[in-house]
Design a protein around this motif. Structure first.
Motif, PDB file in Angstrom:
ATOM      1  N   GLN A 126     -53.669  43.423   8.680  1.00 50.28           N
ATOM      2  CA  GLN A 126     -53.820  42.100   8.075  1.00 50.28           C
ATOM      3  C   GLN A 126     -54.148  42.179   6.588  1.00 50.28           C
ATOM      4  O   GLN A 126     -53.925  41.224   5.863  1.00 50.28           O
ATOM      5  N   ASN A 127     -54.692  43.302   6.129  1.00 47.08           N
ATOM      6  CA  ASN A 127     -55.044  43.457   4.715  1.00 47.08           C
ATOM      7  C   ASN A 127     -54.119  44.497   4.080  1.00 47.08           C
ATOM      8  O   ASN A 127     -54.531  45.596   3.719  1.00 47.08           O
ATOM      9  N   SER A 128     -52.867  44.110   3.944  1.00 44.84           N
ATOM     10  CA  SER A 128     -51.863  45.062   3.442  1.00 44.84           C
ATOM     11  C   SER A 128     -51.494  44.853   1.976  1.00 44.84           C
ATOM     12  O   SER A 128     -50.606  45.538   1.466  1.00 44.84           O
ATOM     13  N   GLU A 129     -52.170  43.948   1.295  1.00 43.22           N
ATOM     14  CA  GLU A 129     -51.859  43.739  -0.129  1.00 43.22           C
ATOM     15  C   GLU A 129     -52.311  44.952  -0.938  1.00 43.22           C
ATOM     16  O   GLU A 129     -53.419  45.457  -0.747  1.00 43.22           O
ATOM     17  N   PRO A 130     -51.461  45.447  -1.830  1.00 52.37           N
ATOM     18  CA  PRO A 130     -51.839  46.641  -2.600  1.00 52.37           C
ATOM     19  C   PRO A 130     -52.929  46.335  -3.641  1.00 52.37           C
ATOM     20  O   PRO A 130     -52.961  45.261  -4.243  1.00 52.37           O
ATOM     21  N   VAL A 131     -53.851  47.301  -3.775  1.00 54.49           N
ATOM     22  CA  VAL A 131     -54.894  47.210  -4.804  1.00 54.49           C
ATOM     23  C   VAL A 131     -54.862  48.498  -5.616  1.00 54.49           C
ATOM     24  O   VAL A 131     -54.478  49.552  -5.129  1.00 54.49           O
ATOM     25  N   LEU A 154     -53.185  51.426  -3.202  1.00 54.40           N
ATOM     26  CA  LEU A 154     -53.247  51.541  -1.749  1.00 54.40           C
ATOM     27  C   LEU A 154     -53.370  50.143  -1.157  1.00 54.40           C
ATOM     28  O   LEU A 154     -53.891  49.232  -1.816  1.00 54.40           O
ATOM     29  N   PRO A 155     -52.928  49.977   0.075  1.00 56.72           N
ATOM     30  CA  PRO A 155     -53.206  48.694   0.723  1.00 56.72           C
ATOM     31  C   PRO A 155     -54.722  48.506   0.858  1.00 56.72           C
ATOM     32  O   PRO A 155     -55.482  49.464   1.012  1.00 56.72           O
ATOM     33  N   THR A 156     -55.191  47.273   0.822  1.00 55.17           N
ATOM     34  CA  THR A 156     -56.621  46.971   0.857  1.00 55.17           C
ATOM     35  C   THR A 156     -57.290  47.552   2.107  1.00 55.17           C
ATOM     36  O   THR A 156     -58.364  48.156   2.029  1.00 55.17           O
ATOM     37  N   GLY A 157     -56.678  47.393   3.248  1.00 55.70           N
ATOM     38  CA  GLY A 157     -57.258  47.895   4.487  1.00 55.70           C
ATOM     39  C   GLY A 157     -57.417  49.404   4.487  1.00 55.70           C
ATOM     40  O   GLY A 157     -58.440  49.937   4.941  1.00 55.70           O
ATOM     41  N   LEU A 193     -60.319  50.403   2.154  1.00 54.76           N
ATOM     42  CA  LEU A 193     -61.610  50.184   2.802  1.00 54.76           C
ATOM     43  C   LEU A 193     -61.861  51.193   3.918  1.00 54.76           C
ATOM     44  O   LEU A 193     -63.002  51.598   4.157  1.00 54.76           O
ATOM     45  N   LEU A 194     -60.801  51.631   4.608  1.00 55.55           N
ATOM     46  CA  LEU A 194     -60.946  52.669   5.629  1.00 55.55           C
ATOM     47  C   LEU A 194     -61.424  53.975   5.004  1.00 55.55           C
ATOM     48  O   LEU A 194     -62.333  54.630   5.527  1.00 55.55           O
ATOM     49  N   PHE A 195     -60.825  54.366   3.887  1.00 54.24           N
ATOM     50  CA  PHE A 195     -61.276  55.590   3.190  1.00 54.24           C
ATOM     51  C   PHE A 195     -62.722  55.460   2.729  1.00 54.24           C
ATOM     52  O   PHE A 195     -63.496  56.419   2.798  1.00 54.24           O
ATOM     53  N   ALA A 196     -63.110  54.288   2.269  1.00 50.39           N
ATOM     54  CA  ALA A 196     -64.491  54.067   1.843  1.00 50.39           C
ATOM     55  C   ALA A 196     -65.446  54.193   3.033  1.00 50.39           C
ATOM     56  O   ALA A 196     -66.535  54.779   2.916  1.00 50.39           O
ATOM     57  N   ALA A 197     -65.052  53.677   4.190  1.00 46.02           N
ATOM     58  CA  ALA A 197     -65.890  53.792   5.386  1.00 46.02           C
ATOM     59  C   ALA A 197     -66.011  55.244   5.834  1.00 46.02           C
ATOM     60  O   ALA A 197     -67.099  55.706   6.215  1.00 46.02           O
ATOM     61  N   ILE A 198     -64.920  55.993   5.775  1.00 50.58           N
ATOM     62  CA  ILE A 198     -64.965  57.414   6.150  1.00 50.58           C
ATOM     63  C   ILE A 198     -65.883  58.180   5.205  1.00 50.58           C
ATOM     64  O   ILE A 198     -66.670  59.032   5.641  1.00 50.58           O
TER      65      ILE A 198
END
Length: 145
Positions: free
Chosen positions: A94-99, A110-113, A116-121
């Motif tokens: 759902q959060n596929s907009e590139p940032v 990268l896509p937003t999702g 955020l996944l890399f940040a969580a890891i």
């Protein structure tokens, strides 16, 4: 009329049906009154005691509680992980907009999702690495003593 049961007379409100259970229309169909003559609301009702049938095996059944096992805990963790993974995939899709991402000398999009996944890891690793070191330190200390 007295409701005192010690006198030997049972009160009228306590008597249900005939004295002789074999004279009961519910258990002997030949004694039933044809329904054409009597309305269903006037059909006599009688309470008949039901005897419990003895079981073939007279040993009492004992229910044992199955204790928690490592395999059961593993399955629970696996199911929980699968649910979290499904929510994570929905979040990423759902959060596929590139940032635009910049880290030290690296830049990219990268896509937003995914970002955020890399940040969580990275956050998990910040907690897991020192925690693992402390656990190993405590194990070494426990072996010495």
């Amino acid at each position: 009329m007295s409701d005192d049961r010690r006198s030997g007379d049972a009160p009228e409100w306590g008597r249900v049906g005939p004295e002789d259970p074999t004279a009961d229309p519910a258990t002997r169909p030949a004694m039933r009154v044809p329904s054409a003559e009597v309305e269903p609301s006037e059909q006599p009702t009688v309470a008949v005691p039901v005897e419990e049938q003895p079981s073939a095996d007279d040993t009492p059944t004992v229910k044992r509680r199955v204790g928690n096992t490592r395999t059961g805990g593993l399955w629970a963790a696996l199911i929980l992980s699968a649910v979290v993974l499904i929510f994570l995939l929905v979040f990423i899709l759902q959060n596929s907009e590139p940032v635009s991402i910049s880290f030290l000398w690296l830049t990219g999009t990268l896509p937003t999702g995914v970002a955020l996944l890399f940040a969580a890891i990275a956050g998990i690793l910040l907690v897991a690495v020192p925690g693992t070191g402390r656990i190993l330190q405590l194990r070494r200390q426990a072996k010495r003593h």
